[in-house]
Design an enzyme around this catalytic site. Structure first.
Site, mmCIF file in Angstrom:
data_model
loop_
_atom_site.group_PDB
_atom_site.id
_atom_site.type_symbol
_atom_site.label_atom_id
_atom_site.label_comp_id
_atom_site.label_asym_id
_atom_site.label_seq_id
_atom_site.Cartn_x
_atom_site.Cartn_y
_atom_site.Cartn_z
ATOM 1 N N SER A 13 0.825 -1.208 0.000
ATOM 2 C CA SER A 13 0.000 0.000 0.000
ATOM 3 C C SER A 13 0.862 1.262 0.000
ATOM 4 O O SER A 13 0.536 2.258 -0.650
ATOM 5 C CB SER A 13 -0.970 -0.001 1.187
ATOM 6 O OG SER A 13 -0.274 -0.133 2.404
ATOM 7 N N ASN A 106 13.146 3.036 5.716
ATOM 8 C CA ASN A 106 12.018 2.219 6.128
ATOM 9 C C ASN A 106 11.038 3.110 6.884
ATOM 10 O O ASN A 106 11.424 4.126 7.460
ATOM 11 C CB ASN A 106 12.482 1.075 7.043
ATOM 12 C CG ASN A 106 11.421 0.010 7.240
ATOM 13 O OD1 ASN A 106 10.439 -0.063 6.506
ATOM 14 N ND2 ASN A 106 11.610 -0.832 8.237
ATOM 15 N N THR A 107 9.772 2.742 6.862
ATOM 16 C CA THR A 107 8.778 3.415 7.693
ATOM 17 C C THR A 107 8.445 2.510 8.870
ATOM 18 O O THR A 107 8.610 1.289 8.790
ATOM 19 C CB THR A 107 7.482 3.724 6.919
ATOM 20 O OG1 THR A 107 6.901 2.489 6.480
ATOM 21 C CG2 THR A 107 7.753 4.611 5.711
ATOM 22 N N ASP A 144 14.781 -1.090 14.162
ATOM 23 C CA ASP A 144 14.149 0.241 14.110
ATOM 24 C C ASP A 144 14.938 1.265 14.921
ATOM 25 O O ASP A 144 14.366 2.117 15.604
ATOM 26 C CB ASP A 144 12.693 0.168 14.609
ATOM 27 C CG ASP A 144 11.858 -0.765 13.755
ATOM 28 O OD1 ASP A 144 12.008 -0.740 12.527
ATOM 29 O OD2 ASP A 144 11.063 -1.541 14.317
#
Length: 197
Positions: A13, A106-107, A144
């Site tokens: 998405s 990256n998100t 992260d």
């Protein structure tokens, strides 16, 4: 014009949002290829936009390092300025990260360093947090834990479930990702500042 390779594992998405943004003639980045670690349903977006795809499955290699090397090799065929992980669900081995960083984004569906890891949205709800967020980071060899390029707070509602909160975070993630790519292309973010010696 930035050239971008996007890596996905699922429906893509965020990828679709990037593809839509890149259709604007003024948008200073183009997706040159889309890769995955499996036959991802998001490849349908690539087909719709006429963008080449490649798949490098971990199961075809003896270990993660060999897989990572093969993935980097496929990415480097396209000589991208930027690699974006968009719902890519495999941790890249250190050698692959080192080969691609700092041009590796990256998100994450949390306001890092709060709630890192695979269940950031669930963890925020279970912790009773009144707010969480979305972040865009440079990938490093931690979980992260890389440099944060953009982030935004999102309130957690009393009646939120993991699913409803995640649905509210996703559009913010997409917007931040698109803005970060714009900022890199326009020189407002210099990734060389994040390069390790």
């Amino acid at each position: 014009m930035l050239s971008v390779v996007v890596l996905i594992s699922g429906g893509g998405s965020n990828l679709r949002a990037l593809l839509d943004a890149s259709q604007d003639a003024e948008f200073p980045a183009r997706i040159v290829a889309i890769g995955a670690d499996r036959d991802a349903t998001g490849f349908a977006h690539a087909e719709a936009y006429g963008i080449p795809t490649f798949s490098v499955a971990l199961s075809n290699y003896q270990n993660r390092d060999e897989w990572g090397d093969a993935l980097v090799e496929q990415i480097q065929v396209w000589q991208p300025d930027l690699v974006v992980l968009s719902g890519f669900m495999k941790l890249l081995p250190p050698r692959a990260v080192n080969a691609l960083a700092p041009a590796l984004l990256n998100t994450h569906p949390a306001y890092l360093p709060e709630f890192p890891g695979a269940h950031g949205v669930r963890d925020a709800i279970e912790a009773g947090a009144s707010q969480t967020g979305a972040s865009v980071i440079i990938v490093d060899n931690g979980v992260d834990s890389g440099p944060i390029l953009a982030q935004e707070r999102i309130p957690v509602r009393v009646d939120d479930t993991e699913a409803t909160l995640h649905e509210r975070i996703k559009p913010v993630e997409r917007r931040l990702l698109i803005q970060t790519i714009l900022d890199i292309a326009n020189g407002h973010i210099d990734l060389k500042e994040f390069a390790t010696a």
